[in-house]
Scaffold this motif. Structure first.
Motif, mmCIF file in Angstrom:
data_model
loop_
_atom_site.group_PDB
_atom_site.id
_atom_site.type_symbol
_atom_site.label_atom_id
_atom_site.label_comp_id
_atom_site.label_asym_id
_atom_site.label_seq_id
_atom_site.Cartn_x
_atom_site.Cartn_y
_atom_site.Cartn_z
ATOM 1 N N GLY A 49 6.108 25.868 3.805
ATOM 2 C CA GLY A 49 5.420 25.009 2.856
ATOM 3 C C GLY A 49 4.170 24.385 3.427
ATOM 4 N N LYS A 50 3.673 23.392 2.717
ATOM 5 C CA LYS A 50 2.428 22.731 3.085
ATOM 6 C C LYS A 50 2.599 21.231 2.908
ATOM 7 C CE LYS A 50 -2.474 22.869 2.036
ATOM 8 N NZ LYS A 50 -3.517 23.433 1.191
ATOM 9 N N ILE A 51 2.019 20.451 3.795
ATOM 10 C CA ILE A 51 2.098 18.992 3.729
ATOM 11 C C ILE A 51 0.686 18.439 3.635
ATOM 12 C CG2 ILE A 51 2.802 16.904 4.950
ATOM 13 C CD1 ILE A 51 4.906 18.625 6.374
ATOM 14 N N THR A 52 0.466 17.541 2.689
ATOM 15 C CA THR A 52 -0.827 16.872 2.558
ATOM 16 C C THR A 52 -0.596 15.372 2.460
ATOM 17 O OG1 THR A 52 -0.804 17.097 0.153
ATOM 18 C CG2 THR A 52 -1.927 18.821 1.397
ATOM 19 N N PHE A 53 -1.562 14.608 2.923
ATOM 20 C CA PHE A 53 -1.505 13.150 2.867
ATOM 21 C C PHE A 53 -2.613 12.627 1.963
ATOM 22 C CE2 PHE A 53 0.305 13.768 7.200
ATOM 23 C CZ PHE A 53 1.533 13.172 6.968
ATOM 24 N N ASN A 54 -2.323 11.583 1.226
ATOM 25 C CA ASN A 54 -3.339 10.897 0.436
ATOM 26 C C ASN A 54 -3.872 9.680 1.184
ATOM 27 O OD1 ASN A 54 -3.121 12.665 -1.702
ATOM 28 N ND2 ASN A 54 -1.530 11.474 -2.694
ATOM 29 N N THR A 55 -3.487 9.554 2.424
ATOM 30 C CA THR A 55 -3.906 8.442 3.267
ATOM 31 C C THR A 55 -4.258 8.982 4.649
ATOM 32 O OG1 THR A 55 -3.248 6.278 4.108
ATOM 33 C CG2 THR A 55 -1.545 7.958 4.014
ATOM 34 N N THR A 56 -4.800 8.142 5.482
ATOM 35 C CA THR A 56 -5.121 8.538 6.854
ATOM 36 C C THR A 56 -3.829 8.651 7.659
ATOM 37 O OG1 THR A 56 -7.195 7.318 6.698
ATOM 38 C CG2 THR A 56 -6.455 7.950 8.891
ATOM 39 N N PRO A 57 -3.567 9.811 8.270
ATOM 40 C CA PRO A 57 -2.355 9.959 9.084
ATOM 41 C C PRO A 57 -2.376 9.017 10.283
ATOM 42 C CG PRO A 57 -3.386 12.083 8.678
ATOM 43 C CD PRO A 57 -4.334 11.037 8.205
ATOM 44 N N LYS A 58 -1.235 8.396 10.549
ATOM 45 C CA LYS A 58 -1.113 7.531 11.722
ATOM 46 C C LYS A 58 0.264 7.733 12.336
ATOM 47 C CE LYS A 58 0.444 3.528 9.157
ATOM 48 N NZ LYS A 58 0.272 2.137 8.877
ATOM 49 N N LEU A 59 0.477 7.202 13.497
ATOM 50 C CA LEU A 59 1.722 7.369 14.240
ATOM 51 C C LEU A 59 2.920 6.901 13.419
ATOM 52 C CD1 LEU A 59 3.226 7.987 16.917
ATOM 53 C CD2 LEU A 59 2.816 5.623 17.538
ATOM 54 N N GLY A 60 3.888 7.793 13.263
ATOM 55 C CA GLY A 60 5.136 7.425 12.615
ATOM 56 C C GLY A 60 5.054 7.178 11.120
ATOM 57 N N LEU A 61 4.114 7.791 10.453
ATOM 58 C CA LEU A 61 3.985 7.616 9.008
ATOM 59 C C LEU A 61 5.246 8.090 8.296
ATOM 60 C CD1 LEU A 61 1.955 6.743 6.810
ATOM 61 C CD2 LEU A 61 1.218 9.110 6.694
ATOM 62 N N VAL A 62 5.834 9.197 8.777
ATOM 63 C CA VAL A 62 7.087 9.729 8.225
ATOM 64 C C VAL A 62 8.050 9.912 9.383
ATOM 65 C CG1 VAL A 62 8.151 11.648 6.978
ATOM 66 C CG2 VAL A 62 5.807 10.950 6.437
ATOM 67 N N LYS A 63 9.285 9.433 9.208
ATOM 68 C CA LYS A 63 10.300 9.546 10.247
ATOM 69 C C LYS A 63 11.460 10.376 9.705
ATOM 70 C CE LYS A 63 8.812 5.183 11.992
ATOM 71 N NZ LYS A 63 8.834 3.784 11.711
ATOM 72 N N ILE A 64 11.868 11.372 10.481
ATOM 73 C CA ILE A 64 12.948 12.272 10.072
ATOM 74 C C ILE A 64 14.025 12.269 11.133
ATOM 75 C CG2 ILE A 64 13.546 14.667 9.535
ATOM 76 C CD1 ILE A 64 10.627 15.091 8.731
ATOM 77 N N GLY A 65 15.273 12.069 10.710
ATOM 78 C CA GLY A 65 16.369 12.161 11.650
ATOM 79 C C GLY A 65 17.541 11.285 11.299
ATOM 80 N N PRO A 66 18.659 11.463 12.018
ATOM 81 C CA PRO A 66 19.876 10.731 11.740
ATOM 82 C C PRO A 66 19.724 9.214 11.818
ATOM 83 C CG PRO A 66 20.281 12.501 13.308
ATOM 84 C CD PRO A 66 18.804 12.414 13.093
ATOM 85 N N HIS A 67 18.801 8.741 12.620
ATOM 86 C CA HIS A 67 18.603 7.297 12.756
ATOM 87 C C HIS A 67 18.308 6.660 11.403
ATOM 88 C CE1 HIS A 67 17.361 3.498 14.487
ATOM 89 N NE2 HIS A 67 16.225 3.596 13.828
ATOM 90 N N PHE A 68 17.638 7.381 10.538
ATOM 91 C CA PHE A 68 17.246 6.828 9.251
ATOM 92 C C PHE A 68 18.175 7.228 8.116
ATOM 93 C CE2 PHE A 68 13.547 6.549 11.872
ATOM 94 C CZ PHE A 68 13.178 5.233 11.636
#
Length: 71
Positions: A49-68
């Motif tokens: 697939g493809k990922i696009t942002f409507n904002t400026t990418p920054k550290l940790g914008l999206v978090k993936i994993g069991p912690h969440f």
């Protein structure tokens, strides 16, 4: 308090998977900002697939994993 957050982030994030994911989906200029953080015990498979942002990418914008997921 900020140092505690940084140390927690360093321990919980799987940096190899995070770098792989970001470099796969984004150009180098965006990937070095690490907009996606992948935590330990997360499997990456059937990535497409493809990922696009409507904002400026920054550290940790999206978090993936069991912690969440509450585990």
């Amino acid at each position: 308090m900020k140092i505690k957050k940084i140390l927690g982030l360093l321990r919980k994030v799987d940096w190899v998977k995070t770098l792989y994911f970001n470099l796969k989906y984004f150009p180098l200029k965006v990937a070095v900002r690490l907009p996606f953080l992948i935590y330990h015990r997360t499997d990456l498979y059937k990535m497409g697939g493809k990922i696009t942002f409507n904002t400026t990418p920054k550290l940790g914008l999206v978090k993936i994993g069991p912690h969440f997921l509450g585990t």
